[in-house]
Design an enzyme around this catalytic site. Structure first.
Site, PDB file in Angstrom:
ATOM      1  N   SER A 198      54.581  44.838  48.123  1.00  0.00           N
ATOM      2  CA  SER A 198      53.132  44.671  48.029  1.00  0.00           C
ATOM      3  C   SER A 198      52.816  43.375  47.278  1.00  0.00           C
ATOM      4  CB  SER A 198      52.514  45.912  47.373  1.00  0.00           C
ATOM      5  OG  SER A 198      51.121  45.928  47.533  1.00  0.00           O
ATOM      6  N   GLU A 320      50.765  51.266  56.816  1.00  0.00           N
ATOM      7  CA  GLU A 320      50.409  50.488  55.624  1.00  0.00           C
ATOM      8  C   GLU A 320      48.970  50.755  55.174  1.00  0.00           C
ATOM      9  OE1 GLU A 320      52.367  48.864  53.824  1.00  0.00           O
ATOM     10  OE2 GLU A 320      53.965  47.924  54.988  1.00  0.00           O
ATOM     11  N   HIS A 414      52.331  52.674  52.927  1.00  0.00           N
ATOM     12  CA  HIS A 414      52.585  51.634  51.939  1.00  0.00           C
ATOM     13  C   HIS A 414      53.304  52.247  50.738  1.00  0.00           C
ATOM     14  CE1 HIS A 414      51.681  47.650  50.377  1.00  0.00           C
ATOM     15  NE2 HIS A 414      51.156  48.151  49.270  1.00  0.00           N
TER      16      HIS A 414
END
Length: 516
Positions: A198, A320, A414
């Site tokens: 990230s 995600e 994610h």
């Protein structure tokens, strides 16, 4: 003539001398791994050192314990539920090593945590480095300044030194510490892989394009991030970042920088809160073009070949969008979604858009809004990273798509790949799963750990007993990390190509700033 004796290399134990002084870590665990936690890599960034480049730590006499994680940096996330102490004095790092002799020169893996440059810390059970270290690498993780304390840009600060990216400068300082000290832990300072997820992956991409990072790492792994751009265009420009800083100072009774340096850190953080409903790129204190660490839009640096030409492994997850749905285009109805898409992409491109993100019904519109969010926040830029890097001087490039699901990981959201990479298999809290890992989860984790360690060792994830992973090329084949591990076509290629067609000279449109 007496026989020559070869001096034995120095044994490596829990007492290690760094350039600043001796540290004592925890004795070897059941896997033979030593752990050193909470080592200062820079002076406390407090008082007159607030909003200054990180300074070297003061040397110390005697031995300092390195037994527990240092406090995390102060979080800008509203109502941050994550446990652990936080403090403005937070610039510490951690080392895990199974080396038994000082001169082993094991590959080094340096982890940058995620959190939108607003929250997060190295004291995360999911990213404990001991199991990776047991596979033959030296693992390092660290804290860096976040939010307004890490990324305030202001003209008065520029009069002192380039301002705006103190958190990134902390990352560079941690890498310089590794270069100077990691050999004492059995690591090779000339074989360092920088990896992150990230915002951590965004930092890896940014630093690959920064002239200040050259020589500090030699391979890169990016998990779900690349260029720090997305739904509202590129990262903040030089003037935009300073306008944000000036506006912040005005809200604090028009305080000077000297006065802001005297305010309690908690007060400053409370004055610049962040939530997942806000764009972390353009509506928060985060990386910006400062003409120092970041000379230009990161994707443009890659487009022009102005980045490190080193081995890269990067990829994204199947869902995600899961934490970012509050930032989706309006999709309360099919018409609302089509209208907002037309405002963003233009009437002339709407038909092409709707072929990829259909919206004939309300249910379709909601599903397409979710897919678009994941693509714009994460996926498309990861794809661009792979493409641009491979095209520039043919640097070794490997792509992946993580779409694995199980009762332990019911959504390939994610961050869900992180426990697999570190072997920790901690609870998948982001998707609300409390199911413990099963044998299939452990098997995937072992495979991913081996891929990552192989790549850190020699710039190629392949190795004995592992499914073959081909290099990324113009065919857009990536390694599918799912119930079956095998090469496959990029499942989002057409969507990514559509979004990528809006980039001009590497940058996403500035006009997207104004679209809600």
């Amino acid at each position: 003539m007496p026989a020559l004796t070869v001096p034995k290399a120095a044994d490596l134990g829990a007492l290690v001398r760094t350039q600043a002084g001796h540290v004592r870590g925890r004795e070897r665990d059941e896997n033979g791994v030593l752990a050193f936690k909470g080592i200062r890599y820079a002076a406390p960034p407090v008082g007159p050192l607030r909003w200054r480049a990180p300074q070297p730590p003061s040397p110390w006499q005697g031995v300092r314990d390195a037994l527990t994680f240092g406090a995390g940096c102060l979080s800008s996330l509203e109502n941050d539920p994550r446990p652990g102490p936080r403090n403005e004095d937070c610039l510490t790092l951690n080392v895990w090593t199974a080396a038994t002799e000082v001169d082993e020169k094991r590959p080094v893996m340096v982890w940058i945590h995620g959190g939108g440059f607003q929250f997060g810390a190295s004291a995360n059970p999911a990213t404990d480095g001991r199991l990776l270290a047991a596979k033959g690498v030296v693992v390092v993780s660290f804290n860096y300044r976040l939010g307004v304390l890490g990324f305030l840009a202001h003209p008065d600060l520029d009069a002192e030194a380039p301002s705006g990216n103190y958190g990134l400068q902390d990352q560079l300082a941690a890498l310089r510490w590794v270069k100077a000290n990691i050999a004492a832990f059995g690591g090779d300072p000339d074989n360092v892989t920088l990896f992150g997820e990230s915002a951590g992956a965004m930092a890896v991409g940014i630093l690959m394009g920064s002239p200040l990072a050259h020589g500090l790492f030699h391979k890169a792994i990016g998990q779900s991030g690349a260029f720090w751009d997305g739904r509202h265009g590129p990262l903040l420009g030089f003037d935009e970042a300073r306008a944000r800083g000036l506006a912040f100072a005005r809200r604090q009774a028009d305080a000077s920088i000297a006065a802001l340096r005297t305010l309690p850190a908690d007060q400053l953080i409370a004055a610049a809160p962040w939530s997942f409903a806000r764009d972390h790129v353009t509506a928060a204190f985060s990386p910006s073009i400062d003409r120092h660490v970041i000379p230009d839009v990161p994707a443009r640096r890659f487009l022009h070949g102005e980045h490190m030409h080193i081995p890269l492994l990067a990829g994204w997850n199947g869902a995600e969008e899961f934490p970012f749905m509050a930032r989706s285009l309006p999709a309360q109805s099919a018409q609302a979604f089509r209208s907002s898409a037309e405002a963003m992409f233009g009437k002339a491109r709407l038909a092409d858009f709707l072929k990829l993100y259909p919206a004939d019904t309300g249910a379709e519109a909601k599903a397409s809004a979710a897919a678009l969010t994941g693509d714009m926040v994460i996926g498309e830029q990861c794809w661009q990273w792979l493409r641009l890097h491979r095209a520039s001087r043919g640097a070794p490039t490997y792509g992946y798509h993580f779409n694995y699901t199980s009762p332990y990981t019911p959504i390939a959201s994610h961050v869900t790949e992180i426990p697999f990479v570190f072997g920790t298999l901690t609870p998948q809290q982001i998707v609300g799963s409390t199911t413990p890992p099963a044998e299939a989860d452990r098997a995937l984790s072992q495979t991913m750990m081996s891929y990552w360690v192989n790549f850190a060792t020699r710039g190629n994830p392949n190795g004995p007993g592992l499914p073959a992973w081909p290099a990324y090329d113009a065919t857009d084949i990536v390694q599918i990390l799912g119930m079956t591990i095998e090469p496959g076509s990029n499942p989002q290629a057409d969507r990514f190509a559509f979004l990528g067609s809006f980039r001009e000279n590497g940058a996403l449109p500035m006009r997207w700033r104004e679209i809600a």
